[in-house]
Design a protein around this motif. Structure first.
Motif, PDB file in Angstrom:
ATOM      1  N   ASP A 238     -24.097  -0.098   8.196  1.00 25.96           N
ATOM      2  CA  ASP A 238     -25.087   0.949   7.968  1.00 25.96           C
ATOM      3  C   ASP A 238     -25.693   1.412   9.278  1.00 25.96           C
ATOM      4  O   ASP A 238     -26.913   1.548   9.403  1.00 25.96           O
ATOM      5  N   GLU A 239     -24.849   1.671  10.275  1.00 23.50           N
ATOM      6  CA  GLU A 239     -25.308   2.146  11.570  1.00 23.50           C
ATOM      7  C   GLU A 239     -25.470   3.669  11.546  1.00 23.50           C
ATOM      8  O   GLU A 239     -24.907   4.357  10.686  1.00 23.50           O
ATOM      9  N   ARG A 240     -26.236   4.167  12.495  1.00 24.71           N
ATOM     10  CA  ARG A 240     -26.420   5.615  12.595  1.00 24.71           C
ATOM     11  C   ARG A 240     -26.468   6.028  14.055  1.00 24.71           C
ATOM     12  O   ARG A 240     -27.098   5.357  14.873  1.00 24.71           O
ATOM     13  N   LEU A 241     -25.767   7.113  14.371  1.00 22.54           N
ATOM     14  CA  LEU A 241     -25.791   7.624  15.730  1.00 22.54           C
ATOM     15  C   LEU A 241     -27.193   8.095  16.074  1.00 22.54           C
ATOM     16  O   LEU A 241     -27.819   8.817  15.297  1.00 22.54           O
ATOM     17  N   GLU A 242     -27.681   7.689  17.233  1.00 25.24           N
ATOM     18  CA  GLU A 242     -29.046   8.019  17.619  1.00 25.24           C
ATOM     19  C   GLU A 242     -29.135   9.404  18.252  1.00 25.24           C
ATOM     20  O   GLU A 242     -28.230   9.852  18.954  1.00 25.24           O
ATOM     21  N   LYS A 243     -30.254  10.071  17.990  1.00 22.38           N
ATOM     22  CA  LYS A 243     -30.595  11.339  18.634  1.00 22.38           C
ATOM     23  C   LYS A 243     -29.518  12.396  18.445  1.00 22.38           C
ATOM     24  O   LYS A 243     -29.150  13.111  19.373  1.00 22.38           O
ATOM     25  N   GLN A 244     -28.983  12.459  17.223  1.00 26.83           N
ATOM     26  CA  GLN A 244     -28.003  13.497  16.934  1.00 26.83           C
ATOM     27  C   GLN A 244     -28.722  14.697  16.341  1.00 26.83           C
ATOM     28  O   GLN A 244     -29.420  14.591  15.338  1.00 26.83           O
ATOM     29  N   SER A 245     -28.594  15.844  16.958  1.00 28.05           N
ATOM     30  CA  SER A 245     -29.297  17.032  16.502  1.00 28.05           C
ATOM     31  C   SER A 245     -28.496  18.272  16.845  1.00 28.05           C
ATOM     32  O   SER A 245     -27.795  18.318  17.851  1.00 28.05           O
ATOM     33  N   TRP A 246     -28.631  19.265  15.971  1.00 30.60           N
ATOM     34  CA  TRP A 246     -27.979  20.550  16.227  1.00 30.60           C
ATOM     35  C   TRP A 246     -28.917  21.501  16.968  1.00 30.60           C
ATOM     36  O   TRP A 246     -28.654  22.708  17.042  1.00 30.60           O
ATOM     37  N   ALA A 247     -30.018  20.976  17.514  1.00 27.50           N
ATOM     38  CA  ALA A 247     -30.972  21.842  18.201  1.00 27.50           C
ATOM     39  C   ALA A 247     -30.350  22.560  19.395  1.00 27.50           C
ATOM     40  O   ALA A 247     -30.764  23.672  19.739  1.00 27.50           O
ATOM     41  N   PHE A 248     -29.346  21.954  20.009  1.00 30.52           N
ATOM     42  CA  PHE A 248     -28.707  22.588  21.161  1.00 30.52           C
ATOM     43  C   PHE A 248     -28.072  23.923  20.783  1.00 30.52           C
ATOM     44  O   PHE A 248     -27.885  24.806  21.626  1.00 30.52           O
TER      45      PHE A 248
END
Length: 260
Positions: A238-248
């Motif tokens: 149950d891991e999750r990639l950190e700081k993933q955002s489409w804000a770019f």
């Protein structure tokens, strides 16, 4: 009440007679499913000094719909190997039942032997080839990670046709196009395995998962990752990639508010 669907919305037999089921009869040959419905995408893995790291995201897609977000596609086997599944989820569940039966049979064996990853890969390759020969293939691409009979790190794949392939780094699905170039750049084939450390292998897999999350439309940022070493298997589901955002994307021309 008559619970059979063919009787819904029609009068009883004493009005129009018995329901005619002749249309259900057919002379067509028996056929098998040839188009997977719910599928998982990439599985990626890389060898390092002392073991193998393998990862896959937790998404199962119904066509283009991100339908199931908690599907674990890494399966540990006897605490000395990990099997990663890409492709059809129902076929994955069928193979998982086969592996469970095989594991139980090995546990109760009187010979005192246990299957290593190389044995397991050979077994799966025969299963896939047999089903392909029956024109009823299992729609999966599988990675097997662990150790061979000589205690060396083992990583190999088998596809729905029973074809097998081994390499220091492997990937299925879109990962074969997006993740393999990254892994080959970080870990060239001419680089001795002794120089590849566990933490570098794990970080490389996370980097590949990040690329797949942004570029593979059938991927997600939740994933499972396993590390196979001589002392056993450590798996995190149950891991999750950190700081993933489409804000770019706001700064990309032609997207959102940016028009110049």
């Amino acid at each position: 009440m008559n619970h059979f669907p063919q009787a819904w919305g029609r009068p009883t037999n004493d009005v129009y007679g018995a329901y005619d089921q002749s249309y259900l009869q057919t002379s067509a040959p028996h056929t098998h499913t040839q188009s997977p419905a719910v599928t998982g995408t990439s599985v990626i893995a890389v060898k390092f000094n002392g073991g193998v790291a393998i990862a896959a995201d937790n998404l199962a897609s119904y066509g283009s719909l991100a339908r199931f977000t908690d599907i674990k596609r890494l399966r540990p086997f006897d605490n000395n190997a990990v099997v990663g599944f890409g492709g059809d989820v129902s076929d994955m569940q069928y193979i998982d039942r086969l592996l469970t039966s095989l594991d139980i049979k090995e546990d109760y064996s009187t010979y005192g032997h246990s299957l290593n990853a190389q044995n397991l890969h050979t077994y799966l390759s025969k299963v896939m080839y047999k089903r392909r020969s029956d024109f009823n293939p299992l729609w999966n691409n599988i990675l097997v990670a662990g150790f061979d009979g000589e205690g060396q790190p083992f990583l190999s794949s088998v596809d729905l046709l029973g074809n097998t392939y081994s390499a220091p780094s492997l990937a299925t699905g879109f990962g074969a196009h997006l993740a393999i170039p990254i892994l080959r750049r970080l870990f060239p084939e001419e680089q001795p395995l002794e120089q590849v450390k566990e933490e570098h292998a794990v970080d490389a897999l996370k980097q590949c998962l990040k690329v797949l999350f942004y570029r593979d439309a059938r991927s997600t940022d939740r994933y499972s990752i396993a590390v196979v070493k001589e002392d056993g298997v450590v798996i995190k589901e149950d891991e999750r990639l950190e700081k993933q955002s489409w804000a770019f994307a706001e700064g990309i021309r032609g997207y959102g508010r940016t028009t110049e």
